[in-house]
Design an enzyme around this catalytic site. Structure first.
Site, short mmCIF file in Angstrom:
data_model
loop_
_atom_site.label_atom_id
_atom_site.label_comp_id
_atom_site.label_asym_id
_atom_site.label_seq_id
_atom_site.Cartn_x
_atom_site.Cartn_y
_atom_site.Cartn_z
N TYR A 156 0.71 -1.02 0.30
CA TYR A 156 0.07 -0.02 0.29
C TYR A 156 1.43 1.51 -0.01
CZ TYR A 156 -4.86 1.86 0.38
OH TYR A 156 -5.89 2.91 0.73
N LYS A 183 -3.02 8.47 3.06
CA LYS A 183 -4.43 8.64 3.87
C LYS A 183 -4.25 8.83 5.06
CE LYS A 183 -7.22 6.39 0.76
NZ LYS A 183 -8.07 6.72 0.13
P1 NAD Z 1 -12.33 3.67 -7.78
O1 NAD Z 1 -10.96 3.74 -9.24
O2 NAD Z 1 -13.40 3.49 -8.86
O3 NAD Z 1 -12.36 5.06 -7.87
C1 NAD Z 1 -11.08 5.65 -7.79
C2 NAD Z 1 -11.36 7.53 -8.90
O4 NAD Z 1 -10.91 8.82 -8.00
C3 NAD Z 1 -11.89 7.85 -9.72
O5 NAD Z 1 -12.87 7.78 -10.40
C4 NAD Z 1 -10.87 7.94 -10.33
O6 NAD Z 1 -11.54 8.82 -11.72
C5 NAD Z 1 -10.64 8.64 -9.31
N1 NAD Z 1 -9.51 9.72 -10.54
C6 NAD Z 1 -7.68 9.35 -9.83
N2 NAD Z 1 -7.52 10.95 -9.70
C7 NAD Z 1 -8.08 11.85 -9.80
C8 NAD Z 1 -8.16 13.17 -10.25
N3 NAD Z 1 -6.85 13.85 -10.59
N4 NAD Z 1 -8.46 13.67 -10.01
C9 NAD Z 1 -10.36 12.99 -10.05
N5 NAD Z 1 -10.63 12.35 -9.69
C10 NAD Z 1 -9.47 11.23 -10.34
O7 NAD Z 1 -11.74 3.34 -6.85
P2 NAD Z 1 -12.64 3.03 -5.38
O8 NAD Z 1 -12.08 1.71 -4.33
O9 NAD Z 1 -14.33 3.40 -5.69
O10 NAD Z 1 -11.60 4.29 -4.67
C11 NAD Z 1 -12.83 5.34 -4.40
C12 NAD Z 1 -11.70 5.52 -2.81
O11 NAD Z 1 -12.48 4.83 -1.62
C13 NAD Z 1 -10.10 5.70 -2.47
O12 NAD Z 1 -10.10 7.15 -2.33
C14 NAD Z 1 -10.16 5.08 -2.29
O13 NAD Z 1 -8.70 4.87 -2.11
C15 NAD Z 1 -10.75 4.48 -1.22
N6 NAD Z 1 -11.22 3.01 -0.55
C16 NAD Z 1 -11.18 1.94 -1.25
C17 NAD Z 1 -11.04 0.98 -0.71
C18 NAD Z 1 -11.21 0.04 -1.75
O14 NAD Z 1 -10.79 -1.95 -1.34
N7 NAD Z 1 -11.57 0.15 -2.57
C19 NAD Z 1 -10.96 0.49 0.38
C20 NAD Z 1 -10.86 2.16 0.93
C21 NAD Z 1 -10.84 3.33 1.01
#
Ligand code: NAD
Length: 257
Positions: free
Chosen positions: A157, A164
């Site tokens: 990570y 984060k």
């Molecule tokens: P995802 O890939 O569907 O979403 C990530 C989003 O970030 C995408 O829509 C992408 O377009 C956007 N993004 C990236 N760079 C960008 C930029 N420069 N400008 C605007 N948008 C941008 O994946 P996800 O898992 O739904 O992630 C959403 C959030 O949840 C993130 O903050 C991620 O760290 C967090 N999260 C995810 C998990 C997991 O296991 N999937 C767990 C905890 C937290």
């Protein structure tokens, strides 16, 4: 059960890439509760997909927004002002790190890789909230998405853990600064979910496996569970909560061995 009714409320969700995105799960929950929603997409590559998803929801609008582009951010909120006038919630569900920086040694993260991860995943919350402030004259709720790697080591990570940690500190600092305006700022610390962003993290499969094995609830969580918590945080039911990092992880964070 107290039903959550957000009819007459408007808000914006950043971070839908596809129908597996956490942001899309949250959008659906908010829409089903009656809210009108603006969705943003990052660049033309995602435009059609996000527009097709938005077309399935009553009254939704879509706007382009790259979180590293100040002009696009300003334009998003100008359009929101014209379309909605006022908003009552903002969901920040965006994160990015170079793929190379999500494997190997953390010590080898480049200066540029560190900068971009922190800028997109943590700093971006600040300009979004600054622009949202005048549209939240009657108070509002801001929800960000974080992960337990802010506190503990998840090999692979890497720099995203640093991002984060910065994001979570930002949530507390912003909750303090915006509290007088009744703008609440919280984050959900979600357990591992199979999304586009997760695919880039080396060892992600093992993370899900270990989480399901060790968590008190003996399973992984679902996007719907995160979405329901986001709905609660965007509603008046959570009116006394700000500056909190709420784990939605089947209890995994309490476990040691
Ligand atoms: P995802 O890939 O569907 O979403 C990530 C989003 O970030 C995408 O829509 C992408 O377009 C956007 N993004 C990236 N760079 C960008 C930029 N420069 N400008 C605007 N948008 C941008 O994946 P996800 O898992 O739904 O992630 C959403 C959030 O949840 C993130 O903050 C991620 O760290 C967090 N999260 C995810 C998990 C997991 O296991 N999937 C767990 C905890 C937290």
């Amino acid at each position: 059960m107290i039903p959550i009714d957000l009819s007459g409320k408007n808000g914006i969700v950043f971070g839908v890439a596809n129908d597996r995105s956490i942001a899309w799960g949250i959008t659906q929950a908010l829409s089903q509760a009656g809210a009108r929603i603006a969705l943003t997409y990052q660049g033309d590559r995602l435009k059609e997909r996000v527009e097709a998803l938005a077309a399935t929801m009553e009254g939704a609008i879509t706007l382009p927004c790259d979180a590293t582009d100040d002009e696009q951010i300003a334009q998003v909120f100008q359009s929101l002002k014209e379309e909605f006038g006022e908003i009552s919630f903002l969901v920040h569900s965006i994160a990015f790190a170079n793929r190379d920086d999500l494997s190997g040694r953390y010590a080898d993260t480049s200066r540029e890789g560190y900068r971009i991860a922190l800028e997109v995943s943590a700093y971006s919350l600040l300009p979004l909230l600054r622009h949202a402030e005048p549209l939240m004259a009657n108070g509002g709720s801001v929800v960000a998405l974080t992960f337990d790697a802010s506190q503990r080591v998840y090999p692979g990570y890497n720099v995203m853990g640093t991002a984060k940690a910065a994001l979570e500190h930002g949530v507390r600092q912003l909750a303090y600064e915006f509290g007088e305006k009744n703008i609440r700022v919280n984050a959900i610390s979600a357990g591992p979910l199979e999304t586009l962003a997760a695919r880039g993290i080396s060892g992600f499969r093992d993370m899900r496996h270990t989480a399901a094995e060790k968590a008190p609830l003996k399973r992984n969580i679902t996007v719907d569970e995160v979405a329901q918590t986001a709905l609660f945080l965007c509603s008046g039911l959570s009116s006394g909560i700000t500056g909190a990092i709420i784990p939605v992880d089947a209890g995994y964070h309490i476990m040691a061995v």
